[in-house]
Write a protein that holds these residues in place. Sequence first.
Motif, PDB file in Angstrom:
ATOM      1  N   PRO A  57      47.137  65.108  37.594  1.00 54.71           N
ATOM      2  CA  PRO A  57      47.511  64.582  38.915  1.00 54.71           C
ATOM      3  C   PRO A  57      46.282  64.495  39.806  1.00 54.71           C
ATOM      4  N   LEU A  58      46.369  63.721  40.831  1.00 54.60           N
ATOM      5  CA  LEU A  58      45.275  63.562  41.784  1.00 54.60           C
ATOM      6  C   LEU A  58      45.715  64.130  43.121  1.00 54.60           C
ATOM      7  N   TYR A  79      44.834  62.241  53.476  1.00 58.25           N
ATOM      8  CA  TYR A  79      46.290  62.332  53.567  1.00 58.25           C
ATOM      9  C   TYR A  79      46.902  61.610  52.372  1.00 58.25           C
ATOM     10  N   LYS A  80      47.751  62.324  51.642  1.00 63.52           N
ATOM     11  CA  LYS A  80      48.362  61.753  50.444  1.00 63.52           C
ATOM     12  C   LYS A  80      49.760  62.309  50.258  1.00 63.52           C
ATOM     13  N   GLU A  81      50.653  61.461  49.803  1.00 63.92           N
ATOM     14  CA  GLU A  81      52.026  61.857  49.506  1.00 63.92           C
ATOM     15  C   GLU A  81      52.201  61.932  47.991  1.00 63.92           C
ATOM     16  N   PRO A  82      53.310  62.502  47.508  1.00 66.61           N
ATOM     17  CA  PRO A  82      53.559  62.537  46.057  1.00 66.61           C
ATOM     18  C   PRO A  82      53.586  61.128  45.467  1.00 66.61           C
ATOM     19  N   PRO A  83      53.350  60.984  44.174  1.00 67.37           N
ATOM     20  CA  PRO A  83      53.318  59.659  43.542  1.00 67.37           C
ATOM     21  C   PRO A  83      54.619  58.888  43.750  1.00 67.37           C
ATOM     22  N   GLY A 187      41.439  57.555  56.102  1.00 63.63           N
ATOM     23  CA  GLY A 187      41.688  58.809  55.406  1.00 63.63           C
ATOM     24  C   GLY A 187      42.995  58.859  54.649  1.00 63.63           C
ATOM     25  N   VAL A 188      43.649  57.716  54.437  1.00 63.90           N
ATOM     26  CA  VAL A 188      44.973  57.658  53.803  1.00 63.90           C
ATOM     27  C   VAL A 188      44.842  57.148  52.371  1.00 63.90           C
ATOM     28  N   TYR A 189      45.410  57.902  51.434  1.00 62.30           N
ATOM     29  CA  TYR A 189      45.387  57.540  50.022  1.00 62.30           C
ATOM     30  C   TYR A 189      46.811  57.422  49.498  1.00 62.30           C
ATOM     31  N   GLY A 190      47.091  56.331  48.838  1.00 59.61           N
ATOM     32  CA  GLY A 190      48.393  56.156  48.208  1.00 59.61           C
ATOM     33  C   GLY A 190      49.387  55.423  49.089  1.00 59.61           C
ATOM     34  N   LEU A 191      50.294  54.704  48.403  1.00 60.82           N
ATOM     35  CA  LEU A 191      51.282  53.886  49.113  1.00 60.82           C
ATOM     36  C   LEU A 191      52.221  54.724  49.962  1.00 60.82           C
ATOM     37  N   GLY A 192      52.619  55.890  49.469  1.00 61.45           N
ATOM     38  CA  GLY A 192      53.539  56.721  50.236  1.00 61.45           C
ATOM     39  C   GLY A 192      52.953  57.132  51.575  1.00 61.45           C
ATOM     40  N   ALA A 193      51.704  57.586  51.561  1.00 63.72           N
ATOM     41  CA  ALA A 193      51.053  57.996  52.798  1.00 63.72           C
ATOM     42  C   ALA A 193      50.794  56.800  53.708  1.00 63.72           C
ATOM     43  N   ALA A 194      50.412  55.659  53.117  1.00 67.22           N
ATOM     44  CA  ALA A 194      50.119  54.470  53.913  1.00 67.22           C
ATOM     45  C   ALA A 194      51.372  53.959  54.637  1.00 67.22           C
TER      46      ALA A 194
END
Length: 635
Positions: A57-58, A79-83, A187-194
Motif C-alpha cells: 500500500p502507499l 493528504y490521502k484517503e483509502p484506495p 498536497g492532495v494525493y488520490g481521487l478520494g482526497a481530491a
Amino acid sequence: MVPEDVKARLAPAWIAARAFVIRRRLLFGVGLGALLALVAPLVWLGSSLPISRALEPLPSRAIILLDNRGQPFARRGAYKEPPVVITALPKHVPAAFLAIEDRRFYHHLGIDLVGVTRAFVVNAKAHRTVQGGSTITQQLAKNAFLAPERSLRRKGQEAMIALWLELRLSKDEILSRYLSSIYFGDGVYGLGAAARHYFGKPPEQLTIGEAAILAGIVKAPVDLDPVDHPEAARRRARLVLDAMVETKAITPEQGREAGQVKVPVARAALPVGGYFADWISPQVKSAFDGAAYGEVKVPTTLDSRLQRLAERAVARGMASSGPGRLGARAGQVALVAMRPDGQVVAMVGGRNYRQSPFNRAVQAKRQPGSAFKLFVYLAALRDGAGPDSLVVGAPVTIGGWTPSNYEGGGGRDLTLRDAFAQSNNVIAARVYQTAGGPAVVKAARDLGITSPLREDDATLALGTAETSLLELTAAYTAVASGKTPVEPYGRPRVAAPTTVALDPGQRAALLDMLGAVVQEGTGRAARLSQRAYGKTGTTQDYRDAVFVGFTGDLVVGVWVGNDDHSPMSRVVGGDIPARIWRDVMTSGLKAGLIARDSPPVPRVSRGEAGGDEAAVEAEPRPHRVPKWLRRIFGL
C-alpha cells in the motif's frame, strides 16, 4: 586409396557440406549474440527493479492543526484517503481519466505501441512534445516505484514494471491504484482526497463535470489548480469532456451540460502553509503514528482571532509608511505574540508566506539593538542600583570602543529610568562596564536567552549579539509573568515546566523603566489606553528595528528589516514596529482578546531595587548611596 576421378566427383559435395557447417555456426553465433544483446539489458534492468514493494500500500497521513478554540486553520503533510474501489464509482468518473490519459487502457498489456506511434507522429509534425505515449500502467509504475529522473534506464524499468503489474494485477486493480495515488495539487494525493478537498464530497458522488475537472488537473497540478487558476482548469475540463464524448463515455448533450459546472472557488479542506504551521509541524510528528490514511487533528495554542489581527496590523504598518520611507528600504517584517506562560498565540514570519515561507520570527538571527538593554539594566539592579540612581553621561571608552548616542545627542547625567526610556547608549555602556560582562550575560541567560553571547564584548551593551525574535520575546515574557525561564510552546502542555520567580523588587524596577519607555521615552508611539511596557531597539545604519512589549496578558515582539541586512530609510524601533505593536494591542483590547488593566505596580523609590518586598513600598526610604553608585564614583 580413393581413385582420383571419385575425388573429383566428391569435392563439390564436401565443399558444400563444409560451407553448410560454417553457415550454421555463424548463424548460431549471431543468434546467440543477439539473444545476449537482448537479454543482458533486461537482466541489468531487472536486477535493479524495486518490484519488491510493487504491491505494498502507499500510505500517507495529514495533520489538521486546530486553534485554541478547536477550529482547524492549517493542514500539513500529504493528504490521502483509502484506495478507491472502481466498481463503486459512477462509470463517468474513471471514464474521464481514461478518455484523457489512456483510451486503450483495457486493450494493451501495459505498453501501448499504437499510442506511442501516434504520439511520435503528432510530436514530429508539431516539432515539439504535444502528446505523451505513457499508459496509465506506466504512470503508476513511474509515480509509485521509480525516481523522477529522465534516462533510458528509467524508461526501460518503467516498461518492465508496467508489464509486471499487468501480469500480477487486474485492470481494475491497476486503475484503482493509479487513481488512489496520483497527485492533484495542494498536497492532495488520490481521487478520494481530491474529491473531498475540492468539492467536499466522496468520489462516489462526483458529477460528470466535477470528474472532468479532477481528471484535467493531473497533467499539471499547479498550473491547473481550479482554485488558483479557474479559467485554465475550466478549459482543461472542456478538453476532458470532449474526449469523453469521442470515446462515447457520455453523450454530446451530457458533455454540454457538464461543461456548465462551476469550478470550486474555495477548498473544502484547509490550505497548506502558514508560519505558525511550519514552526509547530516538526513538534507534532508523533501524530502520524497509527493508521495509514486520513487526517490527524492536533490542537495548538494559536488564537486565530489574534492571528488575523496581527496579519492585518502588519499589512497596515508596512503599507502606511509610504513608498518614500518604506518601499524596498524595509522589505520584511516578523511578529510573535505570546501569553505570559509562553504559549504562542500568533506568529507572522514575513510579509507574504506564498512568496517567502522563510520564518523570520524563528529562523532569522538578528541584532536586537537597544532591546537588549533589558539585561544590562537587570544586571545593574542586581548590583544594587535602582531606577532613580543617577549615572554620569560623559563619554566613556571601553577597550578602545567609544559608544555614541542616537544622532549624537546626550552628555547629561541621567537616572537609570530616564536613560533606559531615552535609550541612551553612553549610559548603557557605563552600566555594562560597572556591572560587568559576566553579570550581563548571566542576566540574559536567566531570562531565557540561549544564543551565543560574549562576556568580553562591550558592544553587547547595545545589542550586537544576534537572537531570534521568538527568543527575545520570550525573555520579555519572563518579566511580564514574573517567572523565568519562559519556554515558547505551540501545543497544549501536559505539565508546566519548572520556573523560578523573579526577584519582586527587581521586577518592579524593570516594569517601572519599561513603562517609562512607552509613556515618555522612545516608545511613545506604542501608548495605549491602559498601562503598557516595552523597549525599542535600532541597530547600526538602521538595519534592524525592534519593539517588544506587553500589556494585560499579551506580550508581542515586532521586527522590521531587510533579509540582506541592507540599511532602511531611518526606520527605528519606535516607528513602524511600535505602531504595528500598538495596532495589535488596540485591536485585541477592543475585541476582548487581551486582559484589561491589571493592578498597577508601585513606582520604585530611589535606592536599591533588589532584596525583598520592601524595595517596592511607596513610603520614603532613608537615603543611602548604593554600592553600585559608590563603585562608579570611586567612593
